[in-house]
Design a protein around this motif. Structure first.
Motif, PDB file in Angstrom:
ATOM      1  N   LEU A 190      41.076  32.283  42.393  1.00  0.00           N
ATOM      2  CA  LEU A 190      41.339  31.173  43.302  1.00  0.00           C
ATOM      3  C   LEU A 190      40.825  29.837  42.785  1.00  0.00           C
ATOM      4  CD1 LEU A 190      40.420  32.757  46.761  1.00  0.00           C
ATOM      5  CD2 LEU A 190      42.692  32.424  45.793  1.00  0.00           C
ATOM      6  N   ALA A 191      40.055  29.861  41.706  1.00  0.00           N
ATOM      7  CA  ALA A 191      39.358  28.647  41.247  1.00  0.00           C
ATOM      8  C   ALA A 191      40.306  27.484  40.991  1.00  0.00           C
ATOM      9  CB  ALA A 191      38.547  28.962  39.987  1.00  0.00           C
ATOM     10  N   LEU A 192      41.522  27.766  40.525  1.00  0.00           N
ATOM     11  CA  LEU A 192      42.450  26.703  40.123  1.00  0.00           C
ATOM     12  C   LEU A 192      43.514  26.414  41.174  1.00  0.00           C
ATOM     13  CD1 LEU A 192      42.932  27.780  36.386  1.00  0.00           C
ATOM     14  CD2 LEU A 192      41.428  26.001  37.291  1.00  0.00           C
ATOM     15  N   ASP A 193      43.313  26.895  42.395  1.00  0.00           N
ATOM     16  CA  ASP A 193      44.276  26.693  43.492  1.00  0.00           C
ATOM     17  C   ASP A 193      45.679  27.186  43.120  1.00  0.00           C
ATOM     18  OD1 ASP A 193      42.546  25.550  45.386  1.00  0.00           O
ATOM     19  OD2 ASP A 193      42.686  23.595  44.393  1.00  0.00           O
ATOM     20  N   PRO A 194      45.815  28.467  42.806  1.00  0.00           N
ATOM     21  CA  PRO A 194      47.134  28.983  42.410  1.00  0.00           C
ATOM     22  C   PRO A 194      48.065  29.116  43.605  1.00  0.00           C
ATOM     23  CG  PRO A 194      45.593  30.793  42.609  1.00  0.00           C
ATOM     24  CD  PRO A 194      44.796  29.528  42.841  1.00  0.00           C
ATOM     25  N   LYS A 195      49.352  29.240  43.295  1.00  0.00           N
ATOM     26  CA  LYS A 195      50.351  29.510  44.328  1.00  0.00           C
ATOM     27  C   LYS A 195      50.679  31.006  44.393  1.00  0.00           C
ATOM     28  CE  LYS A 195      51.014  25.139  45.369  1.00  0.00           C
ATOM     29  NZ  LYS A 195      49.978  24.577  44.484  1.00  0.00           N
ATOM     30  N   ILE A 196      50.596  31.675  43.233  1.00  0.00           N
ATOM     31  CA  ILE A 196      50.910  33.106  43.140  1.00  0.00           C
ATOM     32  C   ILE A 196      49.698  33.834  42.566  1.00  0.00           C
ATOM     33  CG2 ILE A 196      52.366  34.849  42.027  1.00  0.00           C
ATOM     34  CD1 ILE A 196      54.615  32.804  41.946  1.00  0.00           C
ATOM     35  N   VAL A 197      49.342  34.943  43.192  1.00  0.00           N
ATOM     36  CA  VAL A 197      48.280  35.809  42.681  1.00  0.00           C
ATOM     37  C   VAL A 197      48.854  37.215  42.540  1.00  0.00           C
ATOM     38  CG1 VAL A 197      46.015  36.838  43.093  1.00  0.00           C
ATOM     39  CG2 VAL A 197      46.422  34.446  43.697  1.00  0.00           C
ATOM     40  N   ILE A 198      48.730  37.785  41.347  1.00  0.00           N
ATOM     41  CA  ILE A 198      49.156  39.161  41.108  1.00  0.00           C
ATOM     42  C   ILE A 198      47.922  40.056  41.166  1.00  0.00           C
ATOM     43  CG2 ILE A 198      50.141  40.770  39.438  1.00  0.00           C
ATOM     44  CD1 ILE A 198      51.980  38.593  38.498  1.00  0.00           C
ATOM     45  N   GLY A 199      47.954  41.042  42.046  1.00  0.00           N
ATOM     46  CA  GLY A 199      46.860  42.000  42.152  1.00  0.00           C
ATOM     47  C   GLY A 199      47.243  43.294  41.479  1.00  0.00           C
ATOM     48  N   ASP A 200      46.620  43.594  40.344  1.00  0.00           N
ATOM     49  CA  ASP A 200      46.930  44.817  39.594  1.00  0.00           C
ATOM     50  C   ASP A 200      46.025  45.946  40.098  1.00  0.00           C
ATOM     51  OD1 ASP A 200      47.733  46.726  37.837  1.00  0.00           O
ATOM     52  OD2 ASP A 200      46.878  45.797  36.049  1.00  0.00           O
ATOM     53  N   GLU A 201      46.484  46.629  41.125  1.00  0.00           N
ATOM     54  CA  GLU A 201      45.705  47.682  41.782  1.00  0.00           C
ATOM     55  C   GLU A 201      44.288  47.194  42.083  1.00  0.00           C
ATOM     56  OE1 GLU A 201      46.517  51.585  41.294  1.00  0.00           O
ATOM     57  OE2 GLU A 201      48.055  51.405  39.767  1.00  0.00           O
ATOM     58  N   PRO A 202      44.143  46.112  42.851  1.00  0.00           N
ATOM     59  CA  PRO A 202      42.843  45.466  43.018  1.00  0.00           C
ATOM     60  C   PRO A 202      41.829  46.262  43.829  1.00  0.00           C
ATOM     61  CG  PRO A 202      44.451  44.457  44.469  1.00  0.00           C
ATOM     62  CD  PRO A 202      45.210  45.411  43.591  1.00  0.00           C
ATOM     63  N   VAL A 203      42.258  47.327  44.525  1.00  0.00           N
ATOM     64  CA  VAL A 203      41.304  48.093  45.342  1.00  0.00           C
ATOM     65  C   VAL A 203      41.229  49.560  44.936  1.00  0.00           C
ATOM     66  CG1 VAL A 203      41.585  46.557  47.325  1.00  0.00           C
ATOM     67  CG2 VAL A 203      43.034  48.587  47.135  1.00  0.00           C
ATOM     68  N   SER A 204      41.987  49.979  43.928  1.00  0.00           N
ATOM     69  CA  SER A 204      42.045  51.407  43.599  1.00  0.00           C
ATOM     70  C   SER A 204      40.734  51.939  43.034  1.00  0.00           C
ATOM     71  CB  SER A 204      43.182  51.673  42.604  1.00  0.00           C
ATOM     72  OG  SER A 204      42.936  51.021  41.378  1.00  0.00           O
ATOM     73  N   ALA A 205      39.889  51.065  42.457  1.00  0.00           N
ATOM     74  CA  ALA A 205      38.617  51.512  41.878  1.00  0.00           C
ATOM     75  C   ALA A 205      37.464  51.446  42.871  1.00  0.00           C
ATOM     76  CB  ALA A 205      38.291  50.675  40.639  1.00  0.00           C
ATOM     77  N   LEU A 206      37.763  51.149  44.144  1.00  0.00           N
ATOM     78  CA  LEU A 206      36.717  50.932  45.139  1.00  0.00           C
ATOM     79  C   LEU A 206      36.694  52.064  46.166  1.00  0.00           C
ATOM     80  CD1 LEU A 206      37.409  47.149  45.838  1.00  0.00           C
ATOM     81  CD2 LEU A 206      35.853  48.129  44.144  1.00  0.00           C
ATOM     82  N   ASP A 207      35.547  52.225  46.824  1.00  0.00           N
ATOM     83  CA  ASP A 207      35.450  53.182  47.917  1.00  0.00           C
ATOM     84  C   ASP A 207      36.391  52.774  49.049  1.00  0.00           C
ATOM     85  OD1 ASP A 207      33.498  54.536  46.537  1.00  0.00           O
ATOM     86  OD2 ASP A 207      31.844  53.490  47.518  1.00  0.00           O
ATOM     87  N   VAL A 208      36.780  53.758  49.861  1.00  0.00           N
ATOM     88  CA  VAL A 208      37.773  53.508  50.910  1.00  0.00           C
ATOM     89  C   VAL A 208      37.293  52.440  51.885  1.00  0.00           C
ATOM     90  CG1 VAL A 208      39.018  54.542  52.841  1.00  0.00           C
ATOM     91  CG2 VAL A 208      38.743  55.819  50.715  1.00  0.00           C
ATOM     92  N   SER A 209      36.030  52.490  52.296  1.00  0.00           N
ATOM     93  CA  SER A 209      35.519  51.508  53.248  1.00  0.00           C
ATOM     94  C   SER A 209      35.527  50.101  52.651  1.00  0.00           C
ATOM     95  CB  SER A 209      34.104  51.875  53.689  1.00  0.00           C
ATOM     96  OG  SER A 209      33.229  51.923  52.574  1.00  0.00           O
ATOM     97  N   ILE A 210      35.242  50.011  51.344  1.00  0.00           N
ATOM     98  CA  ILE A 210      35.245  48.714  50.666  1.00  0.00           C
ATOM     99  C   ILE A 210      36.678  48.231  50.465  1.00  0.00           C
ATOM    100  CG2 ILE A 210      34.426  47.431  48.667  1.00  0.00           C
ATOM    101  CD1 ILE A 210      32.235  48.548  50.486  1.00  0.00           C
ATOM    102  N   GLN A 211      37.607  49.167  50.253  1.00  0.00           N
ATOM    103  CA  GLN A 211      39.016  48.786  50.105  1.00  0.00           C
ATOM    104  C   GLN A 211      39.490  47.995  51.319  1.00  0.00           C
ATOM    105  OE1 GLN A 211      41.608  52.087  49.318  1.00  0.00           O
ATOM    106  NE2 GLN A 211      40.545  52.703  47.451  1.00  0.00           N
ATOM    107  N   ALA A 212      39.134  48.469  52.503  1.00  0.00           N
ATOM    108  CA  ALA A 212      39.560  47.783  53.727  1.00  0.00           C
ATOM    109  C   ALA A 212      39.008  46.362  53.775  1.00  0.00           C
ATOM    110  CB  ALA A 212      39.108  48.577  54.950  1.00  0.00           C
ATOM    111  N   GLN A 213      37.764  46.172  53.361  1.00  0.00           N
ATOM    112  CA  GLN A 213      37.168  44.836  53.364  1.00  0.00           C
ATOM    113  C   GLN A 213      37.915  43.900  52.412  1.00  0.00           C
ATOM    114  OE1 GLN A 213      32.961  45.079  52.567  1.00  0.00           O
ATOM    115  NE2 GLN A 213      32.670  46.788  53.985  1.00  0.00           N
ATOM    116  N   ILE A 214      38.228  44.393  51.210  1.00  0.00           N
ATOM    117  CA  ILE A 214      38.913  43.559  50.210  1.00  0.00           C
ATOM    118  C   ILE A 214      40.336  43.240  50.661  1.00  0.00           C
ATOM    119  CG2 ILE A 214      39.720  43.449  47.830  1.00  0.00           C
ATOM    120  CD1 ILE A 214      36.696  43.193  48.151  1.00  0.00           C
TER     121      ILE A 214
END
Length: 321
Positions: A169-193
């Motif tokens: 987010l640092a550069l104020d983008p318009k498009i963000v691609i999430g490459d499986e951004p929550v798959s490496a996290l615990d289920v409870s943390i996935q919901a937060q992200i």
């Protein structure tokens, strides 16, 4: 809604080289004729088995890897053939959040240095303004400015992914691609992200391309879903169309594997036979026909086109020709 990104016939083929002279003896057809659009403020999910070309599609859209053919239009401008200097100016508009929040952060840099790096690259914010910008980014992802003095190894996996999101987010983008951004996290943390991503989308008007294999996550966050198989999109539509009325046998098989949070509920599990074919030698005709429980005689001879059904629902299958 305004169309922010349009991808037409994208192909990414990796050459296979052999011998001392490095002769090209074949190609890996990682992405083969993929087309889709992304509207402003929308979330598009790319789903499918490992190796289907989801991540390669995302990297190709960002021009982080060379594309073989096709067009990528951003705000109506074809960015496929832009030179490095021209493309650099567009980097601010499109960012990525990687799957592994640890390996994507430099362990030798503090969080302040990690977040300052893109700002320095583009000559944005100086002195006190830069410190305020970094504190603002940390607060937006649920961290405090004091965290900026720490190193990545001092954080949990969920906190590291928050840092990765702040960097995107640092550069104020318009498009963000999430490459499986929550798959490496615990289920409870996935919901937060996931909830954090939704909050940021509403606040900053972001457009997301979410690459995932967890269909429950995709259903929760995505407006539209594109199902990929062996480098091709086989079905695309709104999440209601995909989840409530799937048309492609592969989509039906994927959805049948989604766990149901009800111990009394029953679901017919569709078990696909065989393995995913090699992208080096994809099958003739429909790529899915060797594993398809509903294949027709024509399926091994001709490749089905991507046909539009009701609304924006599209499917690549002779069952709906």
């Amino acid at each position: 809604m305004k169309t922010l990104l349009q991808v037409d016939g994208l192909k990414v083929h990796f050459p296979i080289k052999r011998g001392v002279l490095g002769r090209t003896v074949g190609y890996v057809y990682a992405v083969d004729d993929v087309s889709f659009t992304l509207r402003q403020g929308e979330t598009l999910g790319l789903v499918g088995e490992s190796g289907c070309g989801k991540t390669t599609t995302g990297l190709g859209v960002l021009r982080l890897i060379p594309t073989t053919s096709g067009r990528i239009l951003y705000n109506g401008q074809d960015i496929t053939r832009l030179k490095a200097q021209e493309l650099r100016r567009l980097r601010r508009e499109m960012q990525i959040v990687f799957q592994d929040p640890y390996s994507s952060l430099n362990p030798r840099m503090t969080v302040n240095q990690i977040l300052a790096d893109p700002l320095d690259t583009f000559g944005l914010y100086r002195g006190r303004e830069r410190s305020e910008r970094i504190a603002f980014l940390l607060e937006k992802v649920g961290l405090s400015p004091e965290h900026g003095r720490r190193y990545p190894h001092e954080f949990s996996g969920g906190q590291r992914q928050r840092i990765g999101i702040a960097r995107a987010l640092a550069l104020d983008p318009k498009i963000v691609i999430g490459d499986e951004p929550v798959s490496a996290l615990d289920v409870s943390i996935q919901a937060q992200i996931i909830n954090l991503l939704l909050d940021l989308q509403r606040e900053f008007g972001l457009s997301y391309i979410l690459i995932a294999h967890d269909l429950a996550v995709v259903e929760y966050i995505c407006d539209r879903v594109a199902v990929m198989y062996l480098g091709k999109i086989v079905e695309m539509g709104t999440y209601e169309q995909i989840y409530n009325d799937p048309k492609h046998p592969y989509t039906e098989a994927l959805l049948s594997a989604v766990p149901v949070p009800n111990p009394k509920a029953t679901r017919h599990r569709i078990l696909l036979q065989g393995d995913v074919p090699s992208p080096i030698h994809p099958p003739a005709g429909c790529h899915f026909h060797p594993r398809c429980p509903k294949r027709l005689d024509i399926c091994d001879k001709e490749r089905p086109p991507l046909k539009t059904l009701a609304g924006d629902h599209q499917v690549r299958c002779f069952l709906h020709s």
